[in-house]
Design an enzyme around this catalytic site. Structure first.
Site, PDB file in Angstrom:
ATOM      1  CG  ASP A 358      -2.192   0.720   1.058  1.00 35.64           C
ATOM      2  OD1 ASP A 358      -2.307   1.480   0.082  1.00 35.64           O
ATOM      3  OD2 ASP A 358      -3.113   0.532   1.883  1.00 35.64           O
ATOM      4  CD  GLU A 407      -7.164   1.537  -3.583  1.00 36.28           C
ATOM      5  OE1 GLU A 407      -8.131   1.816  -2.871  1.00 36.28           O
ATOM      6  OE2 GLU A 407      -5.995   1.817  -3.265  1.00 36.28           O
ATOM      7  CD  GLU A 413      -9.481   1.768   0.609  1.00 37.70           C
ATOM      8  OE1 GLU A 413      -8.534   2.524   0.878  1.00 37.70           O
ATOM      9  OE2 GLU A 413      -9.355   0.536   0.532  1.00 37.70           O
TER      10      GLU A 413
END
Length: 849
Positions: A358, A407, A413
């Site tokens: 991430d 992503e 989210e």
């Protein structure tokens, strides 16, 4: 003026320079798309046509380097042509078996400063071009695309993690920088602009709109090119062609390895979105594993907050139930080769099958080189990868097939508006797998209906589909859960049945002999799915749709033919999902049995071993007992940890009936790696089912010498609230080694530990020490008022508690009796205000031994 005077003037005046006639080359693909390259007065342009219609008008081509301007005064040097045909297989994606054919022309150009080849490829679904030149430092590209000003445009305002909402505008009105893919409608044709084959050999880019075109802008001011640039790519065709295209993958570098048997797509239980603190709760993560096991989901992802203290045990718990564990981490945890060589093998040793990485948030060449390095290391270890906070796919999943998803989208989210959902199928998801984290039933805005949410994992393709909600939410919607349990995440075929980027999408995807349909809409309408793609015969169609008010979906069944159209009325932000299989007399459902792992037990002895110094031996045994159904191809063995050796052989049985057991014993020799060690005993059976228990062993380091500084000793375990525990420096930020000298109340200390609450460091004393002395306090780098509590534990018993230490000030001294302590733990907890900046120092911690 007389003719004689004109003649005299013509003879006396210098002649005007001749204007070179434009020179052009056409690259005609095997389909209906062609590229036209034109050289006019030394300037190069490229245009794209479909069925004779101009879709993208002539736009500049060329590039500049630190040594040459290769955008003007160009002359043609030659042309070569070839036909490119390719067949390849993907382990996931919108279509597993891929075949492509294209016409490729290499056009050479030079000027006084240098030369390059323009490689143009025309395929049935679009055109791409790239530059080939000697290794150079590229400073810019002239590459651009000219779109008619009145063309509809669906654009993504650029940020480096691609999480803005898309905007609907026109090409002429678009001003600013936009991320790929960018979609345009030019009359009856569509063009999707993006790039392919981008890696550490170059940098990423974006588009800058100025009302008259879209310029390619590189992420870096200078790019160290090895000589071949990425493909500037335009997917061109009708909406069905564009949305189901694999051109981005077709253009990419082929796979770096051939064995993809270890790459396993699947459904993933995921707790972070519905319960942000749950990844730090071992017992709650076991409940997610149990839910996944009950429903045949292949994975459970443990997001931010997991602890190395219990992850190995969670992995063993999950694998015994047929579920594999994936682990989240920051990219900065792996931003050095040393970290990649340390952290990733440890994750592999624990038994996790993949990682979610991430916060990369950059298209720079440096970051792309990081992608290259981490992908090579994870491939070597056979660890699968999901990138979050990332760029979008550029064909990377063809080159590195263990990328299961990325992503690069405003996913669940970030609570995107439901009205933004249809366009994602026609834009972002065209480029590759998209980790949107769908099916928010109770978490989030609940703007979309339940049926709309259930349709998303059909409409959106992702090799790993991470479901957004908690087990209890899905179990309160049993019909929705029933459909999700049947849903695969890999597809043999994908078709657009109906849709428009502004309003709706109806998609059909085939897995084996079953079709799955998903439809979503932004307004009240009847979604239609023409069934001609099914072919002849009768088909059982089971549809889930919304009831009158928000609740679990309702399910109905009907037998239809390929000549029929499935019509489903939906309300605003509604949708439907369906499963279709060939009908035979008496067939009631298309459902297939849910994968369930047989129940078994494995016990090991001893459960916990005494200290095992390097070179000493440890005897272990294990008994594996079958449960409720016969199992086959059983193997029971002990596995030597890193640097250990194992004696004895594996025990094998062709089959075990319910209630039968198999037992084995092994002698292992401890290796040189000190600290806690799990000695696994592993039973495998059937199609790779893995059941594991571990003997808890400990390889002790030497007892500390008198006067030893704690920061010079090996940590037996460590945890920290922000970044790593720092030795002889303050905590700093999230990167290792980024702290400053340890300074408390203006006094600087040479030795010690810099931590951030909550933190714990364990040191082995081996019952050989008597006292710990130290200076304690909040580091002067603390930016806001912080508060902590310093605690010392010996073998789990509290020996010292400072109480709350608040604000910056002078250090306090401490002298703790540690007589008879085997394992010493230094803890720092939050002082109760819950604030950040709890940067605490154990300054000059010295042992008397």
């Amino acid at each position: 003026m007389s003719r004689l005077l004109v003649l005299v003037l013509a003879l006396l005046l210098p002649a005007a320079p001749a204007v070179a006639a434009p020179t052009g080359w056409t690259v005609t693909g095997p389909g209906q798309v062609t590229a036209e390259v034109t050289l006019t007065s030394g300037n190069l342009t490229l245009a794209i046509k479909r069925q004779g219609r101009t879709v993208l008008r002539p736009a500049a081509v060329g590039l500049t380097t630190t040594a040459a301007d290769l955008t003007r005064d160009l002359v043609f040097t030659g042309r070569t042509d070839r036909v490119v045909t390719d067949r390849y297989t993907m382990p996931h994606g919108k279509r597993l078996q891929r075949s492509t054919s294209a016409t490729e022309s290499t056009l050479g150009f030079r000027n006084a400063n240098g030369s390059f080849d323009l490689v143009v490829r025309a395929a049935p679904d679009g055109v791409a071009y790239r530059y080939v030149l000697n290794a150079a430092t590229v400073t810019a590209e002239a590459s651009s695309f000219q779109v008619p000003a009145d063309s509809k445009a669906w654009l993504l305002p650029y940020n480096a993690w691609y999480e803005n909402n898309r905007v609907r505008t026109t090409a002429g009105a678009a001003s600013g920088e936009f991320g790929y893919p960018s979609l345009f409608q030019v009359g009856q044709d569509f063009a999707l602009l993006t790039e392919s084959d981008v890696d550490g050999r170059y940098a990423g880019s974006r588009l800058r709109g100025n009302g008259s075109g879209f310029q390619v802008v590189l992420a870096d001011a200078q790019v160290q090119s090895t000589g071949t640039t990425p493909w500037r790519t335009a997917i061109v065709g009708d909406l069905a062609t564009v949305s189901t295209s694999t051109l981005v993958d077709d253009l990419a570098t082929p796979a770096k390895y051939s064995d993809t048997s270890w790459i396993r797509p699947g459904k993933v239980a995921w707790s972070w979105l519905s319960e942000h603190s749950s990844p730090g709760d071992f017992e709650r993560q076991k409940q997610y594993v149990d839910f996944a096991a009950r429903n045949g989901w292949e994975y459970s992802l443990v997001d931010e907050g997991w602890s190395s203290a219990w992850v190995p045990e969670l992995v063993r718990y999950a694998r015994a139930r047929g579920v594999e564990i994936l682990l989240w981490m920051r990219w900065s945890d792996l931003d050095t080769q040393q970290e990649r060589d340390t952290v990733l093998p440890r994750v592999k040793q624990w038994g996790a099958k993949g990682v979610k990485l991430d916060f990369m948030e950059s298209d720079s060449q440096e970051r792309y080189r990081w992608y290259d390095a981490v992908l090579q290391k994870t491939a070597d270890l056979k660890l699968m990868v999901n990138f979050h906070g990332s760029t979008i796919p550029h064909g990377l999943a063809r080159t590195w097939p263990h990328i299961l998803s990325m992503e690069g989208v405003r996913g669940a989210e970030n609570s995107p508006p439901a009205a933004n959902n249809p366009v994602q199928f026609f834009t972002r998801n065209v480029a590759g797998s998209m980790d949107y984290t769908p099916v928010s039933l109770e978490v989030g805005t609940r703007e979309a209906t339940v049926a709309h949410e259930v349709a998303l994992p059909v409409v959106y393709e992702s090799g790993w589909t991470h479901f957004a909600d908690k087990p209890e939410a899905y179990e309160r919607h049993p019909q929705a859960l029933r459909y999700l349990n049947q849903l695969p995440t890999v597809w043999d075929e994908t078709r657009l049945l109906d849709g428009d980027p502004d309003s709706h999408a109806v998609v059909a995807r085939r897995n084996g002999d079953r079709w799955f349909l998903g439809g979503i809409a932004t307004q009240d309408r009847t979604l239609k799915a023409p069934l001609a793609f099914l072919g002849g015969g009768q088909w059982l169609v089971e549809t889930v749709r919304d009831p009158a008010t928000r609740a679990d979906v309702v399910r109905d069944r009907q037998v239809l033919r390929g000549t029929d159209t499935l019509s489903v009325p939906v309300r605003r932000n509604g949708g439907f999902a369906a499963v279709v299989c060939r009908y035979r007399s008496g067939l009631q459902t298309c459902d297939q049995p849910i994968r369930q792992t047989p129940k078994t037990t494995l016990t090991v002895s001893p459960a916990t071993a005494a200290d095992t110094p390097p070179g000493s031996t440890l005897d272990v045994s294990g008994t594996f007992t079958n449960g409720d159904k016969e199992i086959r191809d059983v193997t029971l063995t002990a596995v030597a940890p890193e640097s250990w050796t194992a004696g004895g052989t594996a025990v094998r049985r062709q089959k075990l009936a319910p209630g039968e057991s198999v037992t084995g014993s092994w002698r292992l020799t401890a290796g040189s790696r000190i600290g806690p060690v799990d000695v696994p005993v592993v039973a495998t059976f059937g199609d790779g089912v893995h059941v594991e228990q571990a003997v808890k062993a400990f390889v002790p380091p030497p007892v500390p010498g008198n006067g030893a500084q704690v920061s010079d000793l090996p940590f037996m375990s460590e945890s920290n609230g922000w970044g790593p525990v720092e030795r002889d420096r303050s905590n700093g930020e999230s990167d290792g080694g980024d702290g400053r000298p340890l300074t408390i109340g203006g006094v600087t200390y040479a030795k010690g530990l810099g931590v951030h609450a909550p933190s714990e460091v364990s040191i082995y004393l081996g019952r050989g020490c008597e006292h710990l002395t130290a200076m304690l306090g909040l580091d002067d780098e603390t930016e806001q008022p912080g508060s902590v509590s310093f605690q010392v534990f010996g073998d789990g018993t509290a020996l010292y508690d400072s109480g709350t230490v608040a604000g910056r000030g002078a250090a306090r001294s401490v002298d703790v009796d540690v007589t008879g302590v085997r394992m010493l733990s230094l803890r720092v907890t939050d002082g109760g205000d819950g604030k950040n900046f709890d940067h605490a120092d154990w300054a000059e911690p010295i042992l008397t031994c």
